[in-house]
Design a protein around this motif. Structure first.
Motif, mmCIF file in Angstrom:
data_model
loop_
_atom_site.group_PDB
_atom_site.id
_atom_site.type_symbol
_atom_site.label_atom_id
_atom_site.label_comp_id
_atom_site.label_asym_id
_atom_site.label_seq_id
_atom_site.Cartn_x
_atom_site.Cartn_y
_atom_site.Cartn_z
ATOM 1 N N PRO A 66 49.481 -105.700 21.553
ATOM 2 C CA PRO A 66 49.676 -104.284 21.905
ATOM 3 C C PRO A 66 49.333 -103.333 20.754
ATOM 4 C CG PRO A 66 51.580 -105.566 22.587
ATOM 5 C CD PRO A 66 50.711 -106.470 21.763
ATOM 6 N N LYS A 67 49.651 -103.733 19.532
ATOM 7 C CA LYS A 67 49.351 -102.882 18.373
ATOM 8 C C LYS A 67 47.846 -102.807 18.140
ATOM 9 C CE LYS A 67 53.674 -103.356 15.942
ATOM 10 N NZ LYS A 67 54.399 -103.727 14.756
ATOM 11 N N VAL A 68 47.164 -103.922 18.310
ATOM 12 C CA VAL A 68 45.711 -103.931 18.126
ATOM 13 C C VAL A 68 45.067 -103.027 19.174
ATOM 14 C CG1 VAL A 68 43.630 -105.352 18.126
ATOM 15 C CG2 VAL A 68 45.720 -106.232 17.078
ATOM 16 N N ALA A 69 45.497 -103.144 20.418
ATOM 17 C CA ALA A 69 44.954 -102.290 21.478
ATOM 18 C C ALA A 69 45.281 -100.827 21.212
ATOM 19 C CB ALA A 69 45.494 -102.729 22.841
ATOM 20 N N ASN A 70 46.451 -100.549 20.672
ATOM 21 C CA ASN A 70 46.845 -99.181 20.322
ATOM 22 C C ASN A 70 45.933 -98.637 19.221
ATOM 23 O OD1 ASN A 70 48.193 -96.753 19.974
ATOM 24 N ND2 ASN A 70 50.099 -97.670 19.316
ATOM 25 N N ILE A 71 45.631 -99.446 18.226
ATOM 26 C CA ILE A 71 44.729 -99.039 17.144
ATOM 27 C C ILE A 71 43.355 -98.694 17.714
ATOM 28 C CG2 ILE A 71 43.438 -99.912 15.139
ATOM 29 C CD1 ILE A 71 46.106 -101.403 14.393
ATOM 30 N N ILE A 72 42.864 -99.538 18.610
ATOM 31 C CA ILE A 72 41.564 -99.280 19.241
ATOM 32 C C ILE A 72 41.619 -97.968 20.022
ATOM 33 C CG2 ILE A 72 39.902 -100.108 20.947
ATOM 34 C CD1 ILE A 72 40.851 -102.991 20.126
ATOM 35 N N ALA A 73 42.698 -97.770 20.771
ATOM 36 C CA ALA A 73 42.845 -96.535 21.554
ATOM 37 C C ALA A 73 42.844 -95.313 20.649
ATOM 38 C CB ALA A 73 44.134 -96.585 22.378
ATOM 39 N N GLU A 74 43.549 -95.391 19.544
ATOM 40 C CA GLU A 74 43.614 -94.260 18.620
ATOM 41 C C GLU A 74 42.263 -93.997 17.962
ATOM 42 O OE1 GLU A 74 46.134 -92.055 18.167
ATOM 43 O OE2 GLU A 74 47.011 -93.107 19.862
ATOM 44 N N MET A 75 41.574 -95.050 17.552
ATOM 45 C CA MET A 75 40.264 -94.877 16.931
ATOM 46 C C MET A 75 39.257 -94.299 17.921
ATOM 47 S SD MET A 75 40.090 -98.361 14.649
ATOM 48 C CE MET A 75 38.386 -98.153 14.210
ATOM 49 N N ALA A 76 39.335 -94.737 19.173
ATOM 50 C CA ALA A 76 38.374 -94.303 20.192
ATOM 51 C C ALA A 76 38.616 -92.879 20.666
ATOM 52 C CB ALA A 76 38.384 -95.276 21.369
ATOM 53 N N LYS A 77 39.661 -92.230 20.179
ATOM 54 C CA LYS A 77 39.842 -90.808 20.461
ATOM 55 C C LYS A 77 38.711 -90.000 19.823
ATOM 56 C CE LYS A 77 44.872 -90.469 20.872
ATOM 57 N NZ LYS A 77 46.085 -89.916 20.209
ATOM 58 N N ASN A 78 38.140 -90.556 18.766
ATOM 59 C CA ASN A 78 37.039 -89.914 18.057
ATOM 60 C C ASN A 78 35.723 -90.298 18.710
ATOM 61 O OD1 ASN A 78 38.560 -88.832 15.657
ATOM 62 N ND2 ASN A 78 39.047 -91.005 15.490
ATOM 63 N N GLU A 79 34.937 -89.309 19.073
ATOM 64 C CA GLU A 79 33.669 -89.576 19.751
ATOM 65 C C GLU A 79 32.768 -90.494 18.928
ATOM 66 O OE1 GLU A 79 29.909 -87.171 21.709
ATOM 67 O OE2 GLU A 79 31.634 -86.051 21.014
ATOM 68 N N PHE A 80 32.754 -90.317 17.613
ATOM 69 C CA PHE A 80 31.883 -91.119 16.754
ATOM 70 C C PHE A 80 32.280 -92.596 16.695
ATOM 71 C CE2 PHE A 80 35.184 -89.626 13.871
ATOM 72 C CZ PHE A 80 35.478 -90.758 13.119
ATOM 73 N N MET A 81 33.469 -92.930 17.192
ATOM 74 C CA MET A 81 33.934 -94.317 17.168
ATOM 75 C C MET A 81 33.673 -95.062 18.472
ATOM 76 S SD MET A 81 35.044 -95.040 14.216
ATOM 77 C CE MET A 81 35.713 -96.630 14.629
ATOM 78 N N ARG A 82 33.313 -94.386 19.521
ATOM 79 C CA ARG A 82 33.199 -95.034 20.835
ATOM 80 C C ARG A 82 32.080 -96.059 20.884
ATOM 81 N NH1 ARG A 82 34.380 -89.276 23.351
ATOM 82 N NH2 ARG A 82 36.604 -89.268 22.890
#
Length: 122
Positions: A66-82
């Motif tokens: 869950p924490k790893v998925a949360n980290i991915i979700a937070e990073m993907a808030k940034n368009e440049f990270m998608r």
């Protein structure tokens, strides 16, 4: 942000020897850094090569998932990270997690997939 660098190094080591306690601490530090300054922390994580480590950490049996998925979700808030998230191969392991019965895994996985796909024509 210096703690972030240290946490990223520990995460790299922990991902190879599977020590859950060390990994949990590192993941908590990453989440804290993302909460404080999402854009800068995301850039730093990408620069240090964290994205390729994440697919292996998305195991349905791991308490860290869950924490790893949360980290991915937070990073993907940034368009440049998608796109980097897609290129790192995060989509297939996230889709596999949609079969989980763990509500927290489902919540964070849905957020991660939604943020990666947000405003994408692909």
């Amino acid at each position: 942000m210096e703690n972030l660098r240290e946490a990223l190094e520990k995460l790299k080591l922990a991902s190879t020897d599977s020590t859950t306690d060390s990994m949990e601490t590192s993941l908590d530090c990453l989440l804290t850094a993302l909460a404080q300054n999402n854009t800068e922390a995301s850039r730093k994580m990408q620069g240090m090569g964290v994205l390729p480590l994440l697919p292996t950490l998305l195991s349905p049996q791991s308490s860290c998932t869950p924490k790893v998925a949360n980290i991915i979700a937070e990073m993907a808030k940034n368009e440049f990270m998608r796109n980097p998230c897609v290129e790192a191969g995060l989509i297939p392991p996230l889709v596999q997690l949609l079969n989980s019965s763990d509500q927290e895994v489902l919540l964070q996985t849905g957020r991660a997939l939604g943020n990666i796909c947000y405003d994408s024509r692909k």
